[in-house]
Design an enzyme around this catalytic site. Structure first.
Site, PDB file in Angstrom:
ATOM      1  CG  HIS A  28      -9.168 -53.668  -6.764  1.00  0.00           C
ATOM      2  ND1 HIS A  28      -8.777 -52.515  -7.406  1.00  0.00           N
ATOM      3  CD2 HIS A  28     -10.110 -53.297  -5.856  1.00  0.00           C
ATOM      4  CE1 HIS A  28      -9.438 -51.483  -6.904  1.00  0.00           C
ATOM      5  NE2 HIS A  28     -10.259 -51.934  -5.969  1.00  0.00           N
ATOM      6  CG  HIS A  74     -14.991 -47.724  -8.346  1.00  0.00           C
ATOM      7  ND1 HIS A  74     -14.734 -46.364  -8.399  1.00  0.00           N
ATOM      8  CD2 HIS A  74     -14.544 -48.144  -7.136  1.00  0.00           C
ATOM      9  CE1 HIS A  74     -14.158 -45.983  -7.270  1.00  0.00           C
ATOM     10  NE2 HIS A  74     -14.025 -47.037  -6.484  1.00  0.00           N
TER      11      HIS A  74
END
Length: 278
Positions: A28, A74
């Site tokens: 991740h 992100h």
């Protein structure tokens, strides 16, 4: 653990690890909570670190800059992790690349372009979360031009974004189911669950283990997904005991910030997959 290698989605991205008896281990943002990577999420250093550990599936996010370039980042703003402020969408690539990631901790990393990651790490596959509608066309164009169809899986928290991405492709790419389908699997009566999945073009349910105090992934959830020919990936799992429990349920993939812990668990179980991308 139950052998579920016979559950085929028709996508090499998803099927190859399971056919080899493995579980997809997805780093991740490159393994954002690995002890050696504090403050380095979604950087080339983080992704190289995960690849060096043997990870062949890396998770990242994409935004498009004001001039249409895809960057692995992100947030919709630079503020949280860089030394600059402002929305990614409102800035040209040159300004986004000038932002320093981890500056507050004395680090000097830059936001990578998606093409940088793909070229620097040709042996890995990427799970890409489309963070904004403006990134849809550039990503679909990149997939078509460079033949990334078997090397990426695309997800989004917006149904419309996923549908639009699928329509722009010249041939199918593995995508996650939309959030509405996930919600139906958790809350709706059984007939509605089946009907919704049949209408959704996604090949994998990418979901949290729990959401707002409610368990999302249990044995029934996994069985229903597999019965529909879909895989289950769970995010973001960083604790050993939780990894063990989910593997016992038969999930197909774990998305983790703790790439050290996850690899250790999968190696111990004999389901660590480190095959190369094709």
């Amino acid at each position: 653990m139950t052998d579920l290698s016979h559950v085929r989605t028709g996508f090499a991205y998803l099927d190859e690890p399971r056919e080899a008896g493995g579980v997809l281990a997805l780093a991740h943002r490159g393994g954002a909570r690995h002890p050696d990577l504090h403050g380095l999420e979604n950087t080339l250093t983080a992704f190289r670190h995960a690849a060096g550990l043997g990870y062949r599936y890396l998770e990242t996010d994409v935004h498009a800059t004001a001039d249409g370039h895809l960057v692995a980042f992100h947030d919709d703003r630079l503020d949280r992790v860089t030394d600059r402020v402002g929305p990614v969408l409102g800035l040209p690539l040159s300004e986004v690349l000038g932002a320093v990631v981890g500056a507050r901790a004395g680090l000097d990393e830059r936001i990578p372009r998606l093409t940088d990651l793909l070229e620097d790490l040709p042996e890995v596959r990427f799970n890409i979360d489309l963070k904004a509608p403006t990134a849809v066309e550039p990503l679909a164009d990149l997939v078509r031009r460079t033949g990334l169809h078997d090397r990426v899986c695309v997800a989004s928290f917006t149904e419309r974004t996923l549908r639009r991405f699928r329509r722009l492709l010249d041939r199918p790419v593995a995508t996650a189911t939309g959030p509405a389908s996930v919600a139906v699997q958790v809350y709706a009566p059984f007939p509605l669950r089946v009907g919704r999945l049949l209408r959704d073009g996604g090949a994998v349910l990418q979901v949290p283990h729990r959401f707002r105090g409610r368990t999302v992934v249990d044995r029934r959830f996994v069985e229903l997904a597999h019965a529909s020919g879909r895989h289950v990936h769970v995010w973001t799992v960083d604790v050993r005991a939780e990894m063990e429990h989910l593997l016992d349920l038969g999930v197909d993939g774990l998305v983790t910030d703790r790439t050290d812990v996850c690899k250790e668990v999968l190696v111990e179980r004999g389901v660590w997959y480190s095959g190369a991308a094709t």
